[in-house]
Design a protein around this motif. Structure first.
Motif, mmCIF file in Angstrom:
data_model
loop_
_atom_site.group_PDB
_atom_site.id
_atom_site.type_symbol
_atom_site.label_atom_id
_atom_site.label_comp_id
_atom_site.label_asym_id
_atom_site.label_seq_id
_atom_site.Cartn_x
_atom_site.Cartn_y
_atom_site.Cartn_z
ATOM 1 N N GLY A 27 2.005 15.285 -0.077
ATOM 2 C CA GLY A 27 2.859 14.938 0.034
ATOM 3 C C GLY A 27 3.968 15.567 0.603
ATOM 4 N N LEU A 28 5.002 15.340 0.967
ATOM 5 C CA LEU A 28 6.352 15.558 1.287
ATOM 6 C C LEU A 28 7.273 15.153 0.787
ATOM 7 C CD1 LEU A 28 5.649 15.789 5.207
ATOM 8 C CD2 LEU A 28 4.583 17.810 3.683
ATOM 9 N N VAL A 29 7.950 16.161 0.033
ATOM 10 C CA VAL A 29 9.427 16.404 0.087
ATOM 11 C C VAL A 29 10.804 16.809 0.150
ATOM 12 C CG1 VAL A 29 11.173 15.676 -2.577
ATOM 13 C CG2 VAL A 29 8.698 16.224 -2.601
ATOM 14 N N LEU A 30 11.230 16.242 1.589
ATOM 15 C CA LEU A 30 11.939 16.398 2.088
ATOM 16 C C LEU A 30 13.873 15.857 2.026
ATOM 17 C CD1 LEU A 30 10.537 14.745 5.603
ATOM 18 C CD2 LEU A 30 10.507 17.172 4.547
ATOM 19 N N ALA A 31 14.547 17.070 1.160
ATOM 20 C CA ALA A 31 15.603 16.926 0.696
ATOM 21 C C ALA A 31 16.502 17.644 1.243
ATOM 22 C CB ALA A 31 15.649 17.145 -0.591
ATOM 23 N N VAL A 76 11.349 16.023 15.128
ATOM 24 C CA VAL A 76 11.331 14.492 15.665
ATOM 25 C C VAL A 76 10.184 13.645 15.510
ATOM 26 C CG1 VAL A 76 12.630 12.830 16.552
ATOM 27 C CG2 VAL A 76 13.381 14.738 15.597
ATOM 28 N N ALA A 77 9.467 14.297 16.773
ATOM 29 C CA ALA A 77 8.535 13.629 17.600
ATOM 30 C C ALA A 77 7.188 14.132 16.107
ATOM 31 C CB ALA A 77 7.640 14.354 19.130
ATOM 32 N N MET A 78 7.187 14.562 15.815
ATOM 33 C CA MET A 78 5.566 14.712 14.997
ATOM 34 C C MET A 78 6.020 14.125 13.609
ATOM 35 S SD MET A 78 4.905 18.405 12.973
ATOM 36 C CE MET A 78 5.987 18.418 11.483
ATOM 37 N N LEU A 79 7.122 13.744 13.058
ATOM 38 C CA LEU A 79 7.076 12.901 11.841
ATOM 39 C C LEU A 79 5.765 11.518 12.035
ATOM 40 C CD1 LEU A 79 11.455 12.591 11.817
ATOM 41 C CD2 LEU A 79 9.553 14.563 10.322
ATOM 42 N N ARG A 80 6.630 10.671 13.008
ATOM 43 C CA ARG A 80 5.397 9.958 13.556
ATOM 44 C C ARG A 80 3.460 10.094 13.353
ATOM 45 N NH1 ARG A 80 7.835 5.624 13.848
ATOM 46 N NH2 ARG A 80 9.889 5.451 15.177
ATOM 47 N N ALA A 81 3.560 11.635 13.273
ATOM 48 C CA ALA A 81 1.416 11.733 12.833
ATOM 49 C C ALA A 81 1.654 11.873 11.538
ATOM 50 C CB ALA A 81 2.042 13.059 13.621
ATOM 51 N N VAL A 82 2.998 12.469 10.541
ATOM 52 C CA VAL A 82 2.799 12.459 8.798
ATOM 53 C C VAL A 82 1.924 11.917 8.523
ATOM 54 C CG1 VAL A 82 4.014 13.157 7.111
ATOM 55 C CG2 VAL A 82 4.784 13.804 8.910
ATOM 56 N N ALA A 83 1.095 11.791 7.750
ATOM 57 C CA ALA A 83 -0.044 10.821 7.233
ATOM 58 C C ALA A 83 0.005 10.322 5.923
ATOM 59 C CB ALA A 83 -1.995 11.221 8.354
ATOM 60 N N VAL A 84 1.022 11.374 4.718
ATOM 61 C CA VAL A 84 1.104 11.422 3.409
ATOM 62 C C VAL A 84 2.147 11.021 2.955
ATOM 63 C CG1 VAL A 84 -0.806 13.231 3.707
ATOM 64 C CG2 VAL A 84 1.932 14.024 3.543
ATOM 65 N N PRO A 85 2.209 10.795 1.780
ATOM 66 C CA PRO A 85 3.589 9.409 1.861
ATOM 67 C C PRO A 85 4.449 10.902 1.910
ATOM 68 C CG PRO A 85 2.267 9.828 0.341
ATOM 69 C CD PRO A 85 1.437 10.631 1.130
ATOM 70 N N ALA A 86 6.117 10.990 1.794
ATOM 71 C CA ALA A 86 6.998 11.268 1.669
ATOM 72 C C ALA A 86 8.019 10.870 0.910
ATOM 73 C CB ALA A 86 7.110 12.048 3.201
ATOM 74 N N ALA A 109 19.210 11.739 6.769
ATOM 75 C CA ALA A 109 17.796 11.217 6.249
ATOM 76 C C ALA A 109 17.233 9.889 6.477
ATOM 77 C CB ALA A 109 18.639 11.393 5.104
ATOM 78 N N ARG A 110 18.025 9.336 6.893
ATOM 79 C CA ARG A 110 17.455 7.930 7.990
ATOM 80 C C ARG A 110 16.934 8.007 8.490
ATOM 81 N NH1 ARG A 110 19.105 3.619 5.542
ATOM 82 N NH2 ARG A 110 20.793 3.994 4.743
ATOM 83 N N LEU A 111 16.862 9.159 9.870
ATOM 84 C CA LEU A 111 15.959 8.879 10.999
ATOM 85 C C LEU A 111 14.400 9.273 10.284
ATOM 86 C CD1 LEU A 111 16.950 11.539 13.628
ATOM 87 C CD2 LEU A 111 14.894 12.173 12.781
ATOM 88 N N MET A 112 14.495 10.807 9.244
ATOM 89 C CA MET A 112 13.200 10.762 9.782
ATOM 90 C C MET A 112 12.441 9.577 7.997
ATOM 91 S SD MET A 112 13.348 14.473 7.341
ATOM 92 C CE MET A 112 15.192 14.429 6.738
ATOM 93 N N ALA A 154 7.422 6.651 3.649
ATOM 94 C CA ALA A 154 8.264 7.489 3.342
ATOM 95 C C ALA A 154 8.968 6.630 2.111
ATOM 96 C CB ALA A 154 9.166 7.942 4.612
ATOM 97 N N THR A 155 9.651 7.389 1.737
ATOM 98 C CA THR A 155 11.023 6.490 0.325
ATOM 99 C C THR A 155 12.208 7.275 0.682
ATOM 100 O OG1 THR A 155 9.396 5.751 -0.923
ATOM 101 C CG2 THR A 155 11.568 5.836 -2.000
ATOM 102 N N LEU A 156 13.190 7.297 0.701
ATOM 103 C CA LEU A 156 14.308 7.432 0.818
ATOM 104 C C LEU A 156 15.727 6.941 -0.024
ATOM 105 C CD1 LEU A 156 16.882 8.940 2.844
ATOM 106 C CD2 LEU A 156 17.518 6.078 3.948
ATOM 107 N N VAL A 157 15.445 8.188 -1.227
ATOM 108 C CA VAL A 157 16.722 7.980 -2.168
ATOM 109 C C VAL A 157 18.032 8.838 -1.669
ATOM 110 C CG1 VAL A 157 17.050 8.353 -4.355
ATOM 111 C CG2 VAL A 157 15.122 7.796 -3.618
ATOM 112 N N VAL A 158 19.061 7.843 -2.336
ATOM 113 C CA VAL A 158 20.475 8.363 -1.769
ATOM 114 C C VAL A 158 21.196 8.658 -3.040
ATOM 115 C CG1 VAL A 158 22.700 8.173 -1.021
ATOM 116 C CG2 VAL A 158 20.548 7.445 0.430
#
Length: 261
Positions: free
Chosen positions: A113-117, A194-204, A220-223, A230-234
């Motif tokens: 999984g990924l956490v992108l803060a 950016v192009a790689m983001l669509r290949a992320v196969a684990v939750p983020a 953040a919204r782009l990702m 993906a889950t977005l939290v503000v």
């Protein structure tokens, strides 16, 4: 608190708790102590929490010149090999989040999984690259003090608790200018993810402070829009470091995400 020799450098790191591994990567110009609230919370919640000092920062070896993100990523992989950790959840803030994306590019098979803060996926524009190089030159010539004073209230909001602002300022003052400059030069050359983001196969989990000027909500919204799961939290009332400014809100979002894994 521990150290390990990985290749030709020494890495300082913390490793607390038992269970599945969560690895946390600090931003620039900080050190692993920025994750202190998360260590306390998540190690009690059944996670093995590991946080290294990146080369050039904290207790790790300072290597002048230029440190590209792939070098940081391979340092992390080498440390985890030494610790016997094959698969893990990987999180990072700001530059640390970009290192997370570089780790995905290099060894996605190891990530659960990924956490992108408070981070961004696009490469720097030509103007931004030049600004990073200019800042690197300035840090070496002036030291960290003037820069730290200028950016403190972009790192944390003006309403941040005084002890949080003091911690952030102390981390910036304590960073070696040569290490910080090397990271800035390398970061200016990072690829576009950016192009790689669509290949992320684990939750983020994508987290951003509502008042972040460095990497605002649009980044953040782009990702979160591009990553399939993906889950977005503000985090309201926080700037670039919500994990320190609003640790309860940040930890709640992170804890909910980790439970699903």
């Amino acid at each position: 608190m521990a150290t390990a020799t990985i290749g030709d450098i020494t890495i300082g790191y913390d490793d607390e708790g038992t269970g599945d591994a969560l690895v946390l990567v600090h931003g620039h110009p900080f050190d692993r102590s920025m994750w202190r609230p998360q260590f306390a919370q998540l190690s009690r919640a059944g996670w093995r929490v590991i946080a290294p000092d990146l080369r050039g920062y904290g207790e790790s070896t300072v290597v002048p010149g230029k440190t590209t993100l792939d070098v940081f990523a391979r340092d992390i992989a080498g440390l985890l090999d030494r610790l016997g950790v094959e698969r893990f959840v990987l999180g990072g803030l700001s530059m640390g989040g970009q290192i997370v994306l570089e780790c995905h590019r290099l060894f996605a098979h190891r990530l659960r999984g990924l956490v992108l803060a408070d981070t961004s996926a696009p490469a720097d524009s030509p103007a931004a690259r030049e600004a990073r190089r200019a800042t690197a030159k300035r840090l070496v010539s002036e030291g960290m003090g003037p820069y730290a004073g200028e950016v403190l209230h972009k790192m944390v909001s003006r309403d941040a608790p005084s002890e949080v602002a003091a911690h952030v300022l102390a981390m910036m003052h304590g960073t070696d200018p040569e290490g910080a400059a090397a990271a800035l030069r390398g970061r200016a050359e990072r690829p576009d993810y950016v192009a790689m983001l669509r290949a992320v196969a684990v939750p983020a989990l994508v987290v951003v402070g509502a008042e972040d000027e460095f990497t605002p909500l649009a980044d953040a919204r782009l990702m979160s829009d591009a990553i399939l799961d993906a889950t977005l939290v503000v985090v309201e009332g926080a700037a670039h470091m919500p994990n320190l400014e609003r640790p309860a809100d940040f930890d709640e979002a992170l804890g909910d995400f980790l439970v699903k894994l």
